[in-house]
Design a protein around this motif. Structure first.
Motif, mmCIF file in Angstrom:
data_model
loop_
_atom_site.group_PDB
_atom_site.id
_atom_site.type_symbol
_atom_site.label_atom_id
_atom_site.label_comp_id
_atom_site.label_asym_id
_atom_site.label_seq_id
_atom_site.Cartn_x
_atom_site.Cartn_y
_atom_site.Cartn_z
ATOM 1 N N ILE A 49 0.834 -1.203 0.000
ATOM 2 C CA ILE A 49 0.000 0.000 0.000
ATOM 3 C C ILE A 49 0.867 1.251 0.000
ATOM 4 O O ILE A 49 0.590 2.217 -0.729
ATOM 5 N N VAL A 50 1.932 1.233 0.792
ATOM 6 C CA VAL A 50 2.839 2.391 0.828
ATOM 7 C C VAL A 50 3.458 2.626 -0.543
ATOM 8 O O VAL A 50 3.531 3.759 -1.025
ATOM 9 N N TRP A 51 3.897 1.544 -1.187
ATOM 10 C CA TRP A 51 4.482 1.695 -2.522
ATOM 11 C C TRP A 51 3.449 2.172 -3.530
ATOM 12 O O TRP A 51 3.750 2.988 -4.413
ATOM 13 N N ALA A 52 2.218 1.679 -3.412
ATOM 14 C CA ALA A 52 1.161 2.124 -4.330
ATOM 15 C C ALA A 52 0.865 3.607 -4.140
ATOM 16 O O ALA A 52 0.725 4.351 -5.127
ATOM 17 N N VAL A 53 0.809 4.055 -2.891
ATOM 18 C CA VAL A 53 0.580 5.476 -2.624
ATOM 19 C C VAL A 53 1.757 6.299 -3.130
ATOM 20 O O VAL A 53 1.587 7.380 -3.710
ATOM 21 N N LEU A 93 1.643 20.612 -5.611
ATOM 22 C CA LEU A 93 1.960 20.841 -4.206
ATOM 23 C C LEU A 93 1.256 19.831 -3.303
ATOM 24 O O LEU A 93 1.820 19.391 -2.299
ATOM 25 N N ALA A 94 0.042 19.426 -3.652
ATOM 26 C CA ALA A 94 -0.663 18.408 -2.873
ATOM 27 C C ALA A 94 0.034 17.053 -2.998
ATOM 28 O O ALA A 94 0.146 16.314 -2.007
ATOM 29 N N SER A 95 0.524 16.726 -4.190
ATOM 30 C CA SER A 95 1.256 15.469 -4.367
ATOM 31 C C SER A 95 2.547 15.478 -3.555
ATOM 32 O O SER A 95 2.919 14.455 -2.965
#
Length: 173
Positions: free
Chosen positions: A5-9, A41-43
């Motif tokens: 999940i961390v890698w996908a995010v 900026l959000a990314s």
């Protein structure tokens, strides 16, 4: 499962960061370009969250995506049609120079990653517990990076005053 999940995010945020960065420089309308910069900026804020820098992520969203970008959007809306295409009909040399600069940056990134791509990337970096905390950031702002912080505030002030001056000059015409 949590690591997947961390890698996908991370991949989604990095892709969003790259896509919105390309949109910032490729969109014709400056209003949409500024909106794409807010997405960028959000990314970046999501990427800050992934490295456990919660304060930096919150500051990124509140200060940059919130206050600074709202000011940019007001300036773009205030200038109106004049800001829509400032280099329209300009020489094709400008586009060629932009493509050459982008290609040079891409080559530089590939070379730097190629040189750094050794065993160093396999071992996790040592990160202090205070990394990204308000105290650590405040200490850096008020000691090592005070001059850069003040210069940035002056540049933003000059940009706001310049937007008002340009808008006033447009009304007189």
């Amino acid at each position: 499962m949590g690591e997947v999940i961390v890698w996908a995010v991370w991949f989604a945020a990095a892709g969003g960061c790259l896509a919105s960065g390309v949109a910032v420089v490729s969109l014709q309308n400056p209003f949409y370009s500024a909106l794409a910069l807010i997405g960028n900026l959000a990314s970046l804020a999501i990427l800050y969250l992934l490295v456990s820098a919660e304060f930096l992520a919150a500051a990124q969203v509140l200060v940059y995506a919130g206050a600074v970008m709202v000011m940019f959007l007001f300036v773009v809306a205030y200038l109106g049609g004049k800001a829509d295409a400032p280099w329209a009909g300009g020489p094709p040399l400008l586009r060629t120079a932009a493509v050459v600069a982008a290609a040079a940056l891409l080559v530089e990134i590939v070379v730097v990653l190629g040189l750094a791509w050794g065993d160093d990337l396999r071992d996790p970096a040592e990160v202090d517990d205070s990394f990204g905390s308000p105290g650590a950031i405040g200490e850096l702002f008020l000691t090592d990076h005070l001059l850069a912080f003040e210069i940035t505030s002056i540049v933003l002030l000059v940009a706001a005053v310049g937007g008002v001056v340009l808008g006033t000059a447009r009304e007189r015409e």
